[in-house]
Scaffold this motif. Structure first.
Motif, short mmCIF file in Angstrom:
data_model
loop_
_atom_site.label_atom_id
_atom_site.label_comp_id
_atom_site.label_asym_id
_atom_site.label_seq_id
_atom_site.Cartn_x
_atom_site.Cartn_y
_atom_site.Cartn_z
N LEU A 116 -57.78 -56.97 50.35
CA LEU A 116 -56.82 -57.83 49.98
C LEU A 116 -57.02 -59.01 49.39
CD1 LEU A 116 -53.65 -57.34 49.52
CD2 LEU A 116 -53.37 -58.29 51.81
N ILE A 117 -58.00 -59.69 50.29
CA ILE A 117 -58.22 -60.99 49.80
C ILE A 117 -58.96 -61.25 48.35
CG2 ILE A 117 -60.46 -61.43 50.88
CD1 ILE A 117 -57.58 -63.98 50.96
N ILE A 118 -59.78 -60.07 47.92
CA ILE A 118 -60.41 -60.11 46.80
C ILE A 118 -59.39 -59.82 45.56
CG2 ILE A 118 -62.61 -59.95 47.58
CD1 ILE A 118 -62.80 -57.01 46.87
N VAL A 119 -57.93 -59.37 45.93
CA VAL A 119 -56.93 -59.20 44.90
C VAL A 119 -57.11 -57.74 44.21
CG1 VAL A 119 -55.65 -60.01 43.10
CG2 VAL A 119 -56.42 -61.67 44.69
N VAL A 120 -58.24 -57.50 43.66
CA VAL A 120 -58.18 -56.32 42.85
C VAL A 120 -57.88 -55.08 43.52
CG1 VAL A 120 -59.77 -54.68 41.37
CG2 VAL A 120 -60.01 -57.31 41.31
N PRO A 121 -58.22 -54.75 44.55
CA PRO A 121 -57.92 -53.33 45.45
C PRO A 121 -56.30 -53.54 45.22
CG PRO A 121 -59.77 -54.40 46.31
CD PRO A 121 -59.32 -55.38 45.35
N ALA A 122 -55.74 -54.37 45.39
CA ALA A 122 -54.16 -54.61 45.64
C ALA A 122 -53.74 -54.24 44.45
CB ALA A 122 -53.78 -55.82 46.08
N LEU A 123 -54.02 -54.52 43.26
CA LEU A 123 -53.79 -54.01 41.88
C LEU A 123 -54.01 -52.48 41.66
CD1 LEU A 123 -54.75 -57.11 40.03
CD2 LEU A 123 -52.70 -56.78 41.07
N VAL A 124 -54.77 -52.08 42.17
CA VAL A 124 -55.04 -50.57 41.82
C VAL A 124 -54.20 -49.78 42.76
CG1 VAL A 124 -56.91 -48.75 41.84
CG2 VAL A 124 -57.39 -51.15 41.27
N TRP A 125 -53.11 -49.02 42.30
CA TRP A 125 -52.27 -48.01 43.10
C TRP A 125 -52.57 -46.77 42.59
CZ3 TRP A 125 -46.84 -50.92 42.75
CH2 TRP A 125 -46.94 -52.02 42.96
N ASP A 126 -52.06 -45.84 43.90
CA ASP A 126 -51.95 -44.32 43.46
C ASP A 126 -50.33 -44.22 43.20
OD1 ASP A 126 -50.90 -44.32 46.17
OD2 ASP A 126 -52.41 -43.22 46.96
N SER A 127 -50.14 -42.89 43.06
CA SER A 127 -48.82 -42.26 42.92
C SER A 127 -47.77 -42.70 44.11
CB SER A 127 -48.55 -40.94 42.46
OG SER A 127 -48.85 -40.00 43.59
N ASP A 128 -48.40 -42.90 45.24
CA ASP A 128 -47.64 -43.14 46.50
C ASP A 128 -47.74 -44.76 46.74
OD1 ASP A 128 -47.21 -40.58 47.42
OD2 ASP A 128 -49.61 -40.31 47.79
N GLN A 129 -47.68 -45.50 45.71
CA GLN A 129 -47.60 -46.87 45.64
C GLN A 129 -48.44 -47.53 47.00
OE1 GLN A 129 -43.76 -48.38 45.44
NE2 GLN A 129 -43.33 -47.55 43.44
N ARG A 130 -49.61 -46.73 47.18
CA ARG A 130 -50.49 -47.52 48.01
C ARG A 130 -51.66 -48.04 47.33
NH1 ARG A 130 -52.88 -42.92 50.93
NH2 ARG A 130 -54.01 -44.49 52.37
N GLY A 131 -51.95 -49.36 47.64
CA GLY A 131 -53.20 -50.09 46.95
C GLY A 131 -54.33 -49.57 47.53
N HIS A 133 -56.67 -51.15 48.94
CA HIS A 133 -57.09 -51.51 50.26
C HIS A 133 -56.29 -50.71 51.27
CE1 HIS A 133 -53.16 -53.23 49.03
NE2 HIS A 133 -53.04 -53.82 50.54
N ASP A 134 -55.07 -50.08 51.04
CA ASP A 134 -54.71 -49.20 52.17
C ASP A 134 -55.17 -48.05 52.25
OD1 ASP A 134 -52.66 -50.74 53.41
OD2 ASP A 134 -51.01 -50.47 51.66
N LYS A 135 -55.55 -47.43 50.85
CA LYS A 135 -56.17 -46.21 50.87
C LYS A 135 -57.73 -46.29 51.76
CE LYS A 135 -56.25 -43.47 47.19
NZ LYS A 135 -55.36 -42.39 47.68
N VAL A 136 -58.41 -47.20 51.36
CA VAL A 136 -59.60 -47.39 52.12
C VAL A 136 -59.48 -47.44 53.52
CG1 VAL A 136 -61.74 -48.94 52.64
CG2 VAL A 136 -60.90 -48.25 50.24
N ALA A 137 -58.34 -48.10 54.09
CA ALA A 137 -58.28 -48.55 55.44
C ALA A 137 -57.54 -47.40 55.99
CB ALA A 137 -57.36 -49.69 55.73
#
Length: 145
Positions: A116-131, A133-137
């Motif tokens: 999350l702190i590197i920002v880019v993963p939070a901007l990449v979402w799937d159709s379930d609106q999961r960033g 960072h959430d998918k990897v975790a």
């Protein structure tokens, strides 16, 4: 074979709502936390980190720019496993939960927060609106009320 199950991501039918593929309800408690709440929670969390960083460094110092993200990550890692989400998440009625249920543990908040702190993963979402960072975790941010 019209009854064949999809085998690749491109063959999946679009979700009717965020979280449908995860078995989450369309709205209300347990549904995916929507964008407005997420952004507001992030602003609350970042403001909290900025205020706490002032305890360690003066605002006009170069160190403040490094301490603030560090404080943000520490707050995420401490509060997600203990109260179910960050201060911002909880104030806005959301919680971070693991997809398979149970206690979220320490590893998931660490992975999620560092991405999350590197920002880019939070901007990449799937159709379930999961960033990302959430998918990897292996987590999802849901409404808790």
């Amino acid at each position: 074979m019209p009854d064949a199950k999809p085998t690749t991501f491109g063959d999946l039918q679009p979700s009717k709502w965020p979280g449908e593929r995860l078995g989450l309800p369309e709205s209300g408690r347990g549904s995916v936390g929507r964008v407005g709440r997420r952004i507001a929670a992030l602003l609350i969390d970042w403001a909290s980190a900025m205020l706490l960083a002032l305890l360690f460094t003066p605002y006009d110092s170069v160190a403040y720019n490094f301490v603030t993200p560090l404080v943000f990550v520490v707050l995420q890692i401490v509060f997600i496993p203990t109260i179910g989400g960050s201060i911002g998440h909880r104030l806005l009625g959301m919680a971070v939960v693991p997809l398979e249920g149970g206690w979220i543990g320490i590893r998931r908040p660490v992975v999620r927060s560092l991405l999350l702190i590197i920002v880019v993963p939070a901007l990449v979402w799937d159709s379930d609106q999961r960033g990302f960072h959430d998918k990897v975790a292996g987590t999802v941010l849901i409404r808790s009320r």
